[in-house]
Write an enzyme that holds these catalytic residues in place. Structure first.
Site, PDB file in Angstrom:
ATOM      1  N   SER A   1       0.856  -1.189   0.000  1.00  0.00           N
ATOM      2  CA  SER A   1       0.000   0.000   0.000  1.00  0.00           C
ATOM      3  C   SER A   1       0.889   1.235   0.000  1.00  0.00           C
ATOM      4  CB  SER A   1      -0.891   0.006   1.241  1.00  0.00           C
ATOM      5  OG  SER A   1      -1.469   1.271   1.438  1.00  0.00           O
ATOM      6  N   SER A   2       0.387   2.310  -0.599  1.00  0.00           N
ATOM      7  CA  SER A   2       1.174   3.545  -0.634  1.00  0.00           C
ATOM      8  C   SER A   2       1.311   4.182   0.746  1.00  0.00           C
ATOM      9  CB  SER A   2       0.540   4.551  -1.600  1.00  0.00           C
ATOM     10  OG  SER A   2      -0.778   4.875  -1.204  1.00  0.00           O
ATOM     11  N   CYS A   3       0.572   3.680   1.742  1.00  0.00           N
ATOM     12  CA  CYS A   3       0.704   4.239   3.094  1.00  0.00           C
ATOM     13  C   CYS A   3       2.032   3.848   3.744  1.00  0.00           C
ATOM     14  CB  CYS A   3      -0.463   3.806   3.970  1.00  0.00           C
ATOM     15  SG  CYS A   3      -0.420   2.086   4.466  1.00  0.00           S
TER      16      CYS A   3
ATOM     17  N   TYR B   1      -0.696  -0.654  10.344  1.00  0.00           N
ATOM     18  CA  TYR B   1      -0.921  -1.318   9.051  1.00  0.00           C
ATOM     19  C   TYR B   1       0.285  -1.096   8.130  1.00  0.00           C
ATOM     20  CZ  TYR B   1      -3.022  -2.157   4.432  1.00  0.00           C
ATOM     21  OH  TYR B   1      -3.283  -2.608   3.150  1.00  0.00           O
TER      22      TYR B   1
ATOM     23  N   LYS C   1       2.993  -3.800   6.326  1.00  0.00           N
ATOM     24  CA  LYS C   1       3.266  -3.853   4.886  1.00  0.00           C
ATOM     25  C   LYS C   1       4.756  -3.650   4.586  1.00  0.00           C
ATOM     26  CE  LYS C   1      -0.734  -4.819   3.214  1.00  0.00           C
ATOM     27  NZ  LYS C   1      -0.953  -6.078   2.466  1.00  0.00           N
TER      28      LYS C   1
ATOM     29  N   HIS D   1     -13.132   3.555   2.121  1.00  0.00           N
ATOM     30  CA  HIS D   1     -12.252   4.631   1.691  1.00  0.00           C
ATOM     31  C   HIS D   1     -13.062   5.700   0.954  1.00  0.00           C
ATOM     32  CE1 HIS D   1      -9.171   1.336   2.185  1.00  0.00           C
ATOM     33  NE2 HIS D   1      -8.675   2.314   2.910  1.00  0.00           N
TER      34      HIS D   1
END
Length: 322
Positions: free
Chosen positions: A107-109, A136, A140, A179
């Protein structure tokens, strides 16, 4: 050509179902799947037994515990523990039963809250994470590093991709855990149904976000998996920076998204931006030049993608409400 056995973990989720649908178009592939009732991927022994019995040649890890800001803030222990369990179990079982090729979906987070825009792959671990989804994100990041470590120590070919904000069929439309696009689509749809003359949008509408249709995400994942190791090595000589961003490289303001959503669902009322609500990060867009240099770029523009998603939403609305 010999038949390849490909296991898709999370084949009923938004991304997993899109990958499953796309891979079904290919010849000489046997798709392996398992429902939650048949395989608890949080259970290491059950995952090991599944790999022992089925012996996949390739693996896509599209399974994850996901959610929006509310869910991440309310259940941080669940998000870090379950995601670590899922990816550790599958990656370890893949290595034990000699799966040479694997794709881990992140994920880009994973990137720092204040990363320079657009965000390059090299930004990883260069600053503090967004606090609301830090557990989270750390899970990742651990998945990326686990893949890199198996490549270095054991000569595996385990790749990682980091998507931007995804949307499309099979998205999560839960009123608290969804989202921005599914939440907004549900809100505007309800406004039309109840004949409201206005819809309130959180924040100023000024933040900019990037969105990618899930069918493009599936296409990119399969493209990345099909690349030769030599081609990847030419642009990624450092095995400790092995992940690839997936996105459009283009962003849109939340205000622009809101008006496009109103057009998509047929809402003709007034949009009110509630400045008392938080905006979040001013801008978040990925640098996708690495992926483009590898021969892939997105095809579904946001207007067409929203229309496609809304058609699916209408056809599945009763099921989503149940």
């Amino acid at each position: 050509m010999a038949t390849r056995k490909i296991f898709i973990a999370g084949h009923k989720g938004m991304v997993g179902s899109a990958i499953f649908k796309k891979l079904k178009e290919y010849k000489n592939i046997q798709l392996l799947t398992a429902d939650r009732e048949d395989l608890n991927i949080n259970d290491s022994l059950k995952v090991q037994n599944f790999f022992k019995d089925n012996r996949p040649d390739e693996v896509y890890i599209a399974a994850a515990k996901v959610g929006g800001i509310y869910a991440n803030s309310t259940y941080p222990a669940d998000f870090i523990a379950e995601n670590l369990n899922i990816q550790n179990n599958i990656i370890q079982a893949s290595h034990k039963y000699d799966v040479q090729k694997l794709l881990f979906l992140g994920s880009s987070c994973i990137y720092p809250k204040n990363a320079v825009q657009p965000i390059t792959e090299e930004s990883l671990l260069s600053g503090k994470l967004e606090s609301t989804n830090e557990p989270y994100a750390i899970a990742k990041i651990a998945g990326i590093k686990m893949c890199e470590s198996y490549n270095i120590q054991h000569g595996r070919d385990y790749r990682s991709v980091m998507p931007t904000n995804l949307y499309g069929p099979n998205d999560n439309f839960h009123p608290e855990n969804s989202h921005v696009i599914p939440a907004m689509m549900q809100r505007f749809h309800d406004a039309v149904k109840m004949k409201k003359d206005e819809v309130v949008v959180w924040g100023t509408g000024k933040p900019m976000r990037e969105f990618l249709h899930v069918d493009d995400m599936a296409s990119a994942c399969i493209h990345v998996m099909s690349l030769s190791e030599d081609k990847l090595q030419n642009i990624m000589p450092d095995k400790m920076c092995s992940h690839i961003n997936i996105g459009t490289g283009k962003d849109i303001t939340i205000s622009e998204l809101s008006f496009l959503m109103a057009k998509t669902v047929g809402f003709k009322g007034k949009l009110i931006f509630d400045n008392s609500k938080p905006d979040g990060t001013p801008r978040k867009v990925l640098d996708v030049s690495r992926l483009e240099s590898l021969g892939w770029s997105y095809k579904i523009n946001l207007e067409a993608g929203l229309a496609n998603t809304y058609r699916w939403f209408i056809n599945n609305h009763d099921k989503l409400r149940s």
